[in-house]
Design a protein around this motif. Structure first.
Motif, PDB file in Angstrom:
ATOM      1  N   ILE A  69     -32.054   6.965 -29.829  1.00 24.46           N
ATOM      2  CA  ILE A  69     -31.634   5.593 -29.552  1.00 24.46           C
ATOM      3  C   ILE A  69     -31.017   4.973 -30.800  1.00 24.46           C
ATOM      4  O   ILE A  69     -31.592   5.052 -31.886  1.00 24.46           O
ATOM      5  N   ARG A  70     -29.845   4.371 -30.625  1.00 23.77           N
ATOM      6  CA  ARG A  70     -29.251   3.514 -31.642  1.00 23.77           C
ATOM      7  C   ARG A  70     -28.660   2.321 -30.903  1.00 23.77           C
ATOM      8  O   ARG A  70     -27.682   2.436 -30.185  1.00 23.77           O
ATOM      9  N   LEU A  71     -29.280   1.172 -31.078  1.00 24.56           N
ATOM     10  CA  LEU A  71     -28.881  -0.016 -30.328  1.00 24.56           C
ATOM     11  C   LEU A  71     -27.817  -0.827 -31.064  1.00 24.56           C
ATOM     12  O   LEU A  71     -27.838  -0.931 -32.295  1.00 24.56           O
ATOM     13  N   ASP A  72     -26.914  -1.403 -30.303  1.00 22.70           N
ATOM     14  CA  ASP A  72     -25.970  -2.391 -30.810  1.00 22.70           C
ATOM     15  C   ASP A  72     -26.566  -3.781 -30.624  1.00 22.70           C
ATOM     16  O   ASP A  72     -27.398  -4.013 -29.738  1.00 22.70           O
ATOM     17  N   ALA A  73     -26.114  -4.724 -31.448  1.00 26.07           N
ATOM     18  CA  ALA A  73     -26.472  -6.143 -31.305  1.00 26.07           C
ATOM     19  C   ALA A  73     -27.980  -6.336 -31.182  1.00 26.07           C
ATOM     20  O   ALA A  73     -28.462  -7.021 -30.280  1.00 26.07           O
ATOM     21  N   ARG A  74     -28.738  -5.746 -32.105  1.00 24.66           N
ATOM     22  CA  ARG A  74     -30.200  -5.819 -32.039  1.00 24.66           C
ATOM     23  C   ARG A  74     -30.692  -7.263 -32.121  1.00 24.66           C
ATOM     24  O   ARG A  74     -31.620  -7.658 -31.413  1.00 24.66           O
ATOM     25  N   ARG A  75     -30.101  -8.064 -32.999  1.00 24.53           N
ATOM     26  CA  ARG A  75     -30.584  -9.439 -33.170  1.00 24.53           C
ATOM     27  C   ARG A  75     -30.395 -10.239 -31.877  1.00 24.53           C
ATOM     28  O   ARG A  75     -31.267 -11.030 -31.495  1.00 24.53           O
ATOM     29  N   ALA A  76     -29.265 -10.021 -31.196  1.00 19.44           N
ATOM     30  CA  ALA A  76     -29.058 -10.734 -29.933  1.00 19.44           C
ATOM     31  C   ALA A  76     -30.092 -10.306 -28.892  1.00 19.44           C
ATOM     32  O   ALA A  76     -30.587 -11.134 -28.121  1.00 19.44           O
ATOM     33  N   LEU A  77     -30.426  -9.020 -28.860  1.00 17.10           N
ATOM     34  CA  LEU A  77     -31.461  -8.542 -27.944  1.00 17.10           C
ATOM     35  C   LEU A  77     -32.810  -9.149 -28.299  1.00 17.10           C
ATOM     36  O   LEU A  77     -33.573  -9.582 -27.416  1.00 17.10           O
ATOM     37  N   GLN A  78     -33.131  -9.200 -29.588  1.00 16.61           N
ATOM     38  CA  GLN A  78     -34.392  -9.813 -30.019  1.00 16.61           C
ATOM     39  C   GLN A  78     -34.464 -11.287 -29.613  1.00 16.61           C
ATOM     40  O   GLN A  78     -35.506 -11.783 -29.175  1.00 16.61           O
ATOM     41  N   ASP A  79     -33.335 -11.991 -29.736  1.00 16.70           N
ATOM     42  CA  ASP A  79     -33.312 -13.405 -29.346  1.00 16.70           C
ATOM     43  C   ASP A  79     -33.538 -13.563 -27.844  1.00 16.70           C
ATOM     44  O   ASP A  79     -34.274 -14.473 -27.409  1.00 16.70           O
ATOM     45  N   ARG A  80     -32.925 -12.717 -27.034  1.00 13.68           N
ATOM     46  CA  ARG A  80     -33.125 -12.805 -25.582  1.00 13.68           C
ATOM     47  C   ARG A  80     -34.572 -12.478 -25.212  1.00 13.68           C
ATOM     48  O   ARG A  80     -35.152 -13.091 -24.311  1.00 13.68           O
ATOM     49  N   LEU A  81     -35.134 -11.484 -25.902  1.00 13.95           N
ATOM     50  CA  LEU A  81     -36.533 -11.146 -25.654  1.00 13.95           C
ATOM     51  C   LEU A  81     -37.451 -12.313 -26.021  1.00 13.95           C
ATOM     52  O   LEU A  81     -38.406 -12.628 -25.294  1.00 13.95           O
ATOM     53  N   ALA A  82     -37.176 -12.952 -27.157  1.00 10.01           N
ATOM     54  CA  ALA A  82     -38.001 -14.087 -27.579  1.00 10.01           C
ATOM     55  C   ALA A  82     -37.905 -15.228 -26.568  1.00 10.01           C
ATOM     56  O   ALA A  82     -38.903 -15.889 -26.259  1.00 10.01           O
ATOM     57  N   GLN A  83     -36.708 -15.467 -26.059  1.00 14.72           N
ATOM     58  CA  GLN A  83     -36.539 -16.510 -25.055  1.00 14.72           C
ATOM     59  C   GLN A  83     -37.286 -16.165 -23.777  1.00 14.72           C
ATOM     60  O   GLN A  83     -37.842 -17.037 -23.117  1.00 14.72           O
ATOM     61  N   ARG A  84     -37.330 -14.873 -23.455  1.00 16.36           N
ATOM     62  CA  ARG A  84     -37.997 -14.426 -22.236  1.00 16.36           C
ATOM     63  C   ARG A  84     -39.522 -14.452 -22.366  1.00 16.36           C
ATOM     64  O   ARG A  84     -40.233 -14.831 -21.425  1.00 16.36           O
ATOM     65  N   THR A  85     -40.023 -14.009 -23.520  1.00 14.64           N
ATOM     66  CA  THR A  85     -41.473 -13.815 -23.678  1.00 14.64           C
ATOM     67  C   THR A  85     -42.156 -14.865 -24.534  1.00 14.64           C
ATOM     68  O   THR A  85     -43.388 -14.951 -24.537  1.00 14.64           O
ATOM     69  N   GLY A  86     -41.385 -15.635 -25.300  1.00 15.31           N
ATOM     70  CA  GLY A  86     -41.987 -16.587 -26.221  1.00 15.31           C
ATOM     71  C   GLY A  86     -42.462 -15.963 -27.513  1.00 15.31           C
ATOM     72  O   GLY A  86     -43.074 -16.634 -28.344  1.00 15.31           O
ATOM     73  N   GLU A  87     -42.189 -14.671 -27.720  1.00 18.48           N
ATOM     74  CA  GLU A  87     -42.598 -13.982 -28.938  1.00 18.48           C
ATOM     75  C   GLU A  87     -41.366 -13.391 -29.607  1.00 18.48           C
ATOM     76  O   GLU A  87     -40.471 -12.874 -28.937  1.00 18.48           O
ATOM     77  N   PHE A  88     -41.328 -13.472 -30.948  1.00 19.20           N
ATOM     78  CA  PHE A  88     -40.204 -12.896 -31.687  1.00 19.20           C
ATOM     79  C   PHE A  88     -40.714 -11.761 -32.562  1.00 19.20           C
ATOM     80  O   PHE A  88     -41.636 -11.952 -33.361  1.00 19.20           O
ATOM     81  N   HIS A  89     -40.130 -10.593 -32.389  1.00 12.75           N
ATOM     82  CA  HIS A  89     -40.507  -9.415 -33.168  1.00 12.75           C
ATOM     83  C   HIS A  89     -39.262  -8.945 -33.926  1.00 12.75           C
ATOM     84  O   HIS A  89     -38.334  -8.402 -33.344  1.00 12.75           O
ATOM     85  N   ARG A  90     -39.249  -9.144 -35.241  1.00  6.83           N
ATOM     86  CA  ARG A  90     -38.051  -8.846 -36.020  1.00  6.83           C
ATOM     87  C   ARG A  90     -37.991  -7.383 -36.458  1.00  6.83           C
ATOM     88  O   ARG A  90     -37.034  -6.681 -36.172  1.00  6.83           O
ATOM     89  N   SER A  91     -38.977  -6.901 -37.151  1.00  7.37           N
ATOM     90  CA  SER A  91     -38.920  -5.570 -37.756  1.00  7.37           C
ATOM     91  C   SER A  91     -39.543  -4.538 -36.820  1.00  7.37           C
ATOM     92  O   SER A  91     -40.707  -4.155 -36.974  1.00  7.37           O
ATOM     93  N   GLN A  92     -38.775  -4.134 -35.850  1.00  5.26           N
ATOM     94  CA  GLN A  92     -39.251  -3.128 -34.911  1.00  5.26           C
ATOM     95  C   GLN A  92     -38.176  -2.084 -34.700  1.00  5.26           C
ATOM     96  O   GLN A  92     -36.980  -2.356 -34.805  1.00  5.26           O
TER      97      GLN A  92
END
Length: 604
Positions: A69-92
């Motif tokens: 796996i090599r993801l593009d636009a990781r920060r945008a995915l993290q932001d959408r996940l945070a909006q969805r779950t209420g939790e932000f996980h940066r270093s994963q």
């Protein structure tokens, strides 16, 4: 390499995998009750690590994943996940992000992911296995039944083939396509009838009955993007810079750079994204004796202006290895690459010494097709008179008399070549041709190409990216990467770049790739920007095959099931345009006789 087995003989999988491949597998028994679930992950032979290999990861004791796996636009995915779950996980890791996305969105998570990936995910609560492949098929994934109730998924076709030792029947249609065009037209086939490829942009799900495969994305294009002239250039530089930044390794990066516009533009954008020309090394393959070639000259001009290191490699003796049948390279499927595998191995090892990650610049040739007539007809049909007038004037002024003459010459040449080669080679076994209805298949595909719905203003470009040749081409890079510890990446195939290039109005921006030339006006030498497209004068195989010839085919061997050996010409009697298909016959003959993964007998 990774694999997941659901059901089947768990003991054989968990204890027998390491011995087959000569390496120690990391095996995790996810579920010790029905159905048995076993995951395994191991570095590929000859490399200690793969920057895209996830290993085996789990989340909350319920979700398990293994893959590349090599993801593009990781920060945008993290932001959408945070909006969805209420939790932000940066270093994963990318793998853990995929698991969190699945936990948040369920099976629709796949629409949230972009990048290069293939992976298998087990949901223990749903007792469901998912297999996913990225949208363009940069990374391969295969699947096969494990007994009557189980399933095996792996990125290694060889691993699956070894486990079907008694059931490795050949797929005759795959072989027929290989002999006709060099790759399978059906993206879900492999050379083995009981092993399937997962086509690009597909999600496989298996919950104990039949595996289900659904398409989760299509390349679609609506209206052309309307910006001012500078806006197109700025958007191109922005999305290309993002794509490169997402693919840059920590150290040096390599660029496969000819003297053409696409690869030199990629090099210039990589220098800008990295911030340091010393981090970028380019390599140019050029011919000195086989044909006239100016790649060395133009690549040197570009490298000098960019301030990057350039390695020049003479390609005359790198396209065909006269001793290829004696090399002993394992090939999981018949492939033309086997005829130069030893040369590719040496090249790849040298490249890996220069940089761990290499960029390839394929994409703009297909995305920036100058489809003037289709675009003007579309504007006419919409009665968009202002844009039609502007596009028509732009086309007439840009073309000029010389341009129209070269177009006619190209069209005449294409018709002559196409008319001179039969769709089905005359040396294919007639029984096979008739049993598979190959001539009807060829005619049907040509008719389907004329009658099926085509994109209204960019038909050739859109159709080209839906062709099965793309995943076939990209898997060739995986074959090269398996020969040495390097990874190939493709910035122009980033969806942000690709969808932008396709959305740009072909008139005037695709005319001689005006978009790239404008974007590089202050970055590349004028001579490179004004250079005409310069395809190779002939196939790279022509000169070495004329010089070395080909070894004799095996008389009365398993090849006779597919080929009438008496009809196969020698190299001297074969038209230059048919040399690839002649080489395919020899590659198949060698594979049937020498590959440990070919069936022991191949008769009907």
């Amino acid at each position: 390499m990774f694999a997941v087995v659901v059901g089947g003989d768990r003991t054989a999988v968990a204890t027998g995998a390491a011995g087959d491949d000569g390496v120690n597998d990391h095996v995790v028994q996810v579920r010790d009750r029905q159905p048995h679930v076993v995951m395994l992950s191991t570095p590929a032979a000859g490399r200690d690590s793969d920057p895209e290999a996830s290993g085996i990861v789990q989340l909350a004791g319920r979700f398990w994943l293994v893959g590349r796996i090599r993801l593009d636009a990781r920060r945008a995915l993290q932001d959408r996940l945070a909006q969805r779950t209420g939790e932000f996980h940066r270093s994963q890791s990318d793998a853990l992000l995929c698991l969190r996305a699945y936990a948040a969105w369920g099976e629709s998570f796949i629409a949230e992911l972009a990048g290069d990936f293939c992976f298998a995910l087990w949901d223990d609560e749903r007792r469901c296995l998912l297999g996913a492949r990225d949208r363009l098929g940069v990374r391969p994934l295969f699947h096969a039944r494990a007994g009557s109730h189980g399933l095996m998924v792996s990125d290694s076709l060889a691993w699956l083939a070894r486990r079907l030792a008694a059931d490795r029947d050949l797929d005759e249609l795959w072989i027929a396509d290989f002999l006709c065009v060099g790759y399978s037209r059906d993206a879900d086939r492999t050379v083995y009838s009981r092993i399937n490829r997962l086509p690009p942009a597909r999600l496989l799900s298996f919950a104990g009955s039949e595996p289900l495969v659904r398409r989760y994305w299509r390349l679609e294009l609506d209206e052309p993007l309307r910006l001012d002239g500078r806006g197109y250039v700025e958007r191109f530089l922005d999305v290309t810079g993002q794509a490169i930044a997402d693919r840059l390794p920590d150290g040096r990066v390599g660029i496969a750079m000819s003297g053409g516009l696409d690869s030199t533009t990629l090099a210039a954008c990589t220098v800008h994204a990295s911030g340091d020309p010393a981090r970028v090394v380019a390599e140019c393959f050029h011919y000195e004796t086989a044909m006239r070639d100016e790649e060395k000259h133009f690549a040197s001009l570009a490298a000098r202006q960019l301030g990057i290191e350039l390695k020049l490699r003479v390609a005359d003796d790198l396209t065909y290895d006269a001793a290829w049948r004696t090399r002993g390279f394992p090939s999981v499927e018949p492939s033309l690459s086997i005829t130069r595998a030893e040369l590719d191995r040496r090249t790849a090892l040298a490249q890996a010494d220069l940089a761990p990650v290499w960029f390839f610049g394929e994409g703009p040739d297909n995305a920036l097709v100058y489809e003037r007539n289709a675009y003007l007809a579309w504007l006419l049909g919409r009665r968009d008179w202002p844009r039609l007038a502007a596009a028509t004037l732009s086309s007439l002024l840009a073309k000029g008399a010389d341009g129209w003459g070269s177009t006619l010459a190209r069209l005449i040449g294409r018709r002559a070549v196409a008319a001179g080669l039969p769709a089905v080679p005359p040396w294919l076994d007639r029984g096979l041709v008739e049993a598979l209805r190959l001539e009807e298949r060829q005619a049907g595909e040509r008719q389907a190409g004329k009658t099926k719905e085509r994109h209204p203003w960019h038909p050739e470009a859109i159709a080209s990216f839906n062709d099965a040749i793309w995943p076939s081409l990209l898997e060739e890079f995986d074959f090269d990467a398996a020969l040495s510890p390097l990874v190939w990446r493709h910035p122009y195939l980033d969806l942000r770049v690709l969808e932008f290039l396709l959305s740009v109005p072909p008139v005037p921006w695709a005319r001689r790739k005006l978009l790239l030339r404008r974007a590089m006006r202050d970055r590349l030498p004028h001579a490179v920007l004004e250079r005409r497209k310069a395809p190779l004068a002939q196939s790279p195989f022509v000169e070495p095959l004329r010089r070395h010839g080909l070894p004799d085919l095996s008389p009365g061997g398993p090849l006779a099931r597919f080929v009438d050996v008496r009809q196969v010409p020698v190299v001297a009697a074969c038209p230059a345009g048919d040399l690839n298909r002649l080489l395919a016959v020899h590659a198949l003959d060698h594979w049937l006789l020498a590959s440990p993964l070919a069936p022991a007998q191949s008769g009907r």
